[in-house]
Scaffold this motif. Structure first.
Motif, PDB file in Angstrom:
ATOM      1  N   LEU A   1     -43.707 -61.708  59.769  1.00  0.00           N
ATOM      2  CA  LEU A   1     -44.057 -61.712  58.346  1.00  0.00           C
ATOM      3  C   LEU A   1     -42.980 -62.344  57.479  1.00  0.00           C
ATOM      4  O   LEU A   1     -43.287 -62.864  56.406  1.00  0.00           O
ATOM      5  CB  LEU A   1     -44.304 -60.273  57.862  1.00  0.00           C
ATOM      6  CG  LEU A   1     -45.525 -59.555  58.453  1.00  0.00           C
ATOM      7  CD1 LEU A   1     -45.540 -58.102  58.009  1.00  0.00           C
ATOM      8  CD2 LEU A   1     -46.812 -60.246  58.038  1.00  0.00           C
ATOM      9  N   ILE A   2     -41.729 -62.295  57.930  1.00  0.00           N
ATOM     10  CA  ILE A   2     -40.615 -62.781  57.125  1.00  0.00           C
ATOM     11  C   ILE A   2     -39.982 -63.988  57.812  1.00  0.00           C
ATOM     12  O   ILE A   2     -39.661 -63.923  58.996  1.00  0.00           O
ATOM     13  CB  ILE A   2     -39.550 -61.692  56.932  1.00  0.00           C
ATOM     14  CG1 ILE A   2     -40.199 -60.384  56.510  1.00  0.00           C
ATOM     15  CG2 ILE A   2     -38.522 -62.110  55.896  1.00  0.00           C
ATOM     16  CD1 ILE A   2     -39.252 -59.231  56.446  1.00  0.00           C
ATOM     17  N   PRO A   3     -39.770 -65.091  57.085  1.00  0.00           N
ATOM     18  CA  PRO A   3     -39.146 -66.287  57.684  1.00  0.00           C
ATOM     19  C   PRO A   3     -37.707 -65.998  58.115  1.00  0.00           C
ATOM     20  O   PRO A   3     -37.033 -65.129  57.551  1.00  0.00           O
ATOM     21  CB  PRO A   3     -39.188 -67.314  56.542  1.00  0.00           C
ATOM     22  CG  PRO A   3     -40.182 -66.796  55.568  1.00  0.00           C
ATOM     23  CD  PRO A   3     -40.179 -65.308  55.691  1.00  0.00           C
ATOM     24  N   ASP A   4     -37.248 -66.770  59.103  1.00  0.00           N
ATOM     25  CA  ASP A   4     -35.879 -66.601  59.611  1.00  0.00           C
ATOM     26  C   ASP A   4     -34.838 -66.708  58.500  1.00  0.00           C
ATOM     27  O   ASP A   4     -33.918 -65.883  58.415  1.00  0.00           O
ATOM     28  CB  ASP A   4     -35.580 -67.671  60.675  1.00  0.00           C
ATOM     29  CG  ASP A   4     -36.394 -67.472  61.941  1.00  0.00           C
ATOM     30  OD1 ASP A   4     -37.183 -66.510  61.992  1.00  0.00           O
ATOM     31  OD2 ASP A   4     -36.241 -68.270  62.880  1.00  0.00           O
ATOM     32  N   GLU A   5     -34.988 -67.718  57.656  1.00  0.00           N
ATOM     33  CA  GLU A   5     -33.971 -67.960  56.636  1.00  0.00           C
ATOM     34  C   GLU A   5     -33.877 -66.808  55.630  1.00  0.00           C
ATOM     35  O   GLU A   5     -32.794 -66.509  55.106  1.00  0.00           O
ATOM     36  CB  GLU A   5     -34.213 -69.282  55.899  1.00  0.00           C
ATOM     37  CG  GLU A   5     -35.565 -69.413  55.210  1.00  0.00           C
ATOM     38  CD  GLU A   5     -36.646 -69.966  56.125  1.00  0.00           C
ATOM     39  OE1 GLU A   5     -37.701 -70.366  55.596  1.00  0.00           O
ATOM     40  OE2 GLU A   5     -36.442 -69.987  57.358  1.00  0.00           O
ATOM     41  N   LYS A   6     -35.002 -66.141  55.381  1.00  0.00           N
ATOM     42  CA  LYS A   6     -34.974 -65.014  54.441  1.00  0.00           C
ATOM     43  C   LYS A   6     -34.265 -63.815  55.065  1.00  0.00           C
ATOM     44  O   LYS A   6     -33.557 -63.064  54.378  1.00  0.00           O
ATOM     45  CB  LYS A   6     -36.398 -64.641  54.038  1.00  0.00           C
ATOM     46  CG  LYS A   6     -36.454 -63.704  52.847  1.00  0.00           C
ATOM     47  CD  LYS A   6     -37.842 -63.651  52.246  1.00  0.00           C
ATOM     48  CE  LYS A   6     -37.842 -62.822  50.963  1.00  0.00           C
ATOM     49  NZ  LYS A   6     -39.184 -62.792  50.327  1.00  0.00           N
ATOM     50  N   ILE A   7     -34.459 -63.617  56.362  1.00  0.00           N
ATOM     51  CA  ILE A   7     -33.773 -62.524  57.061  1.00  0.00           C
ATOM     52  C   ILE A   7     -32.270 -62.760  57.065  1.00  0.00           C
ATOM     53  O   ILE A   7     -31.490 -61.858  56.751  1.00  0.00           O
ATOM     54  CB  ILE A   7     -34.304 -62.389  58.498  1.00  0.00           C
ATOM     55  CG1 ILE A   7     -35.750 -61.875  58.472  1.00  0.00           C
ATOM     56  CG2 ILE A   7     -33.426 -61.463  59.326  1.00  0.00           C
ATOM     57  CD1 ILE A   7     -36.415 -61.832  59.820  1.00  0.00           C
ATOM     58  N   VAL A   8     -31.855 -63.979  57.391  1.00  0.00           N
ATOM     59  CA  VAL A   8     -30.427 -64.305  57.395  1.00  0.00           C
ATOM     60  C   VAL A   8     -29.862 -64.177  55.985  1.00  0.00           C
ATOM     61  O   VAL A   8     -28.725 -63.726  55.789  1.00  0.00           O
ATOM     62  CB  VAL A   8     -30.190 -65.721  57.949  1.00  0.00           C
ATOM     63  CG1 VAL A   8     -28.713 -66.095  57.854  1.00  0.00           C
ATOM     64  CG2 VAL A   8     -30.667 -65.808  59.396  1.00  0.00           C
TER      65      VAL A   8
END
Length: 265
Positions: A62-69
């Protein structure tokens, strides 16, 4: 008896010297190894070799990689030993969609982030946008979408939060293979049954059921469909008992009821 040979101390001195020399050499090699190992560590820590080069994220949908980082202070080029794994894990877990996060160093220069999201069981529509519904009943307001994917059904008419949460609990217990067959779930409460729902399936059938024990009742759906003629479409009633009603039969029953009502008038 034979005489024992007596070795004088003068004869043993060369052997003793040789053994002491070997021990001294081994000790020197040991200390030199430690020295160069420590030097290597210092060089590694002070050089770009210890800088973060790759950040791998796993388990998110649900959440893009860049947003998690972006939830963390981790960045490429930062010294890998300055990264606090516990602080990064906590920062990521603060996101309402994420149930758990694990951050690990993978030497010499990689960071691995493993995500466990809350179950995604459906979507709801507000105005012209769609929002995912999580298995804990929450609807993240900051995750609006323009369209919905076919991985979960669209829930319509659930104006009461208590019934929405009850519905999501049932959907969370539903096998993914069945969940993906559901296109829409409409909440249609009546005076007799506040938990009445109608499902529109991707294979063309309609399911009439109730929220209570929905997951258990819906588990028989594949078995029912497998026994039906693929050309016949209709309503599958699930509840205390399960049966199929073809659309033609349902229309005839409706016409008969209307005719009876007219005759009574």
């Amino acid at each position: 008896m034979g005489k024992k040979r007596v070795v004088s101390i003068e004869d043993r001195i060369p052997t003793l010297k040789q053994e002491r020399k070997k021990k001294a050499n081994r000790r020197l090699i040991f200390y030199l190894s430690i020295f160069f190992f420590l030097i290597s560590i210092i060089v590694y820590l002070q050089s770009p070799l210890s800088h973060v080069r790759t950040i791998d994220v796993h388990g998110n949908s649900l959440i893009p990689d860049e947003k998690i980082v972006g939830q963390t202070s981790i960045a490429k080029g930062k010294n890998i030993w300055s990264v606090s794994e516990s602080d990064a894990s906590q920062a990521i877990s603060d996101h309402p969609v994420i149930q758990r996060a694990e951050v690990d160093r993978k030497l010499p220069w990689a960071i691995e982030i493993t995500i466990t999201e809350f179950a995604h069981v459906g979507y709801t529509q507000k105005n012209e946008n769609y929002y995912p519904i999580l298995g804990n009943g929450k609807v993240p307001e900051n995750m609006k979408q323009q369209t919905v994917s076919g991985d979960a059904p669209l829930l319509i008419g659930f104006s009461d939060e208590a019934y929405l949460k009850e519905m999501t609990e049932e959907l969370k217990n539903l096998p993914e293979s069945i969940l993906e067959l559901i296109s829409e779930i409409h909440w249609q409460p009546s005076d007799e049954n506040k938990r009445k729902i109608v499902l529109y399936m991707n294979d063309g059938y309609i399911v009439d059921g109730t929220i209570r024990n929905f997951a258990a009742n819906m588990s028989v759906y594949p078995s029912i469909v497998s026994q039906l003629d693929p050309e016949s479409k209709g309503i599958i009633h699930i509840g205390a008992g399960a049966y199929f009603e073809e659309f033609n039969t349902a229309e005839e029953n409706s016409d008969t009821q209307e005719s009876d009502d007219e005759n009574e008038q």
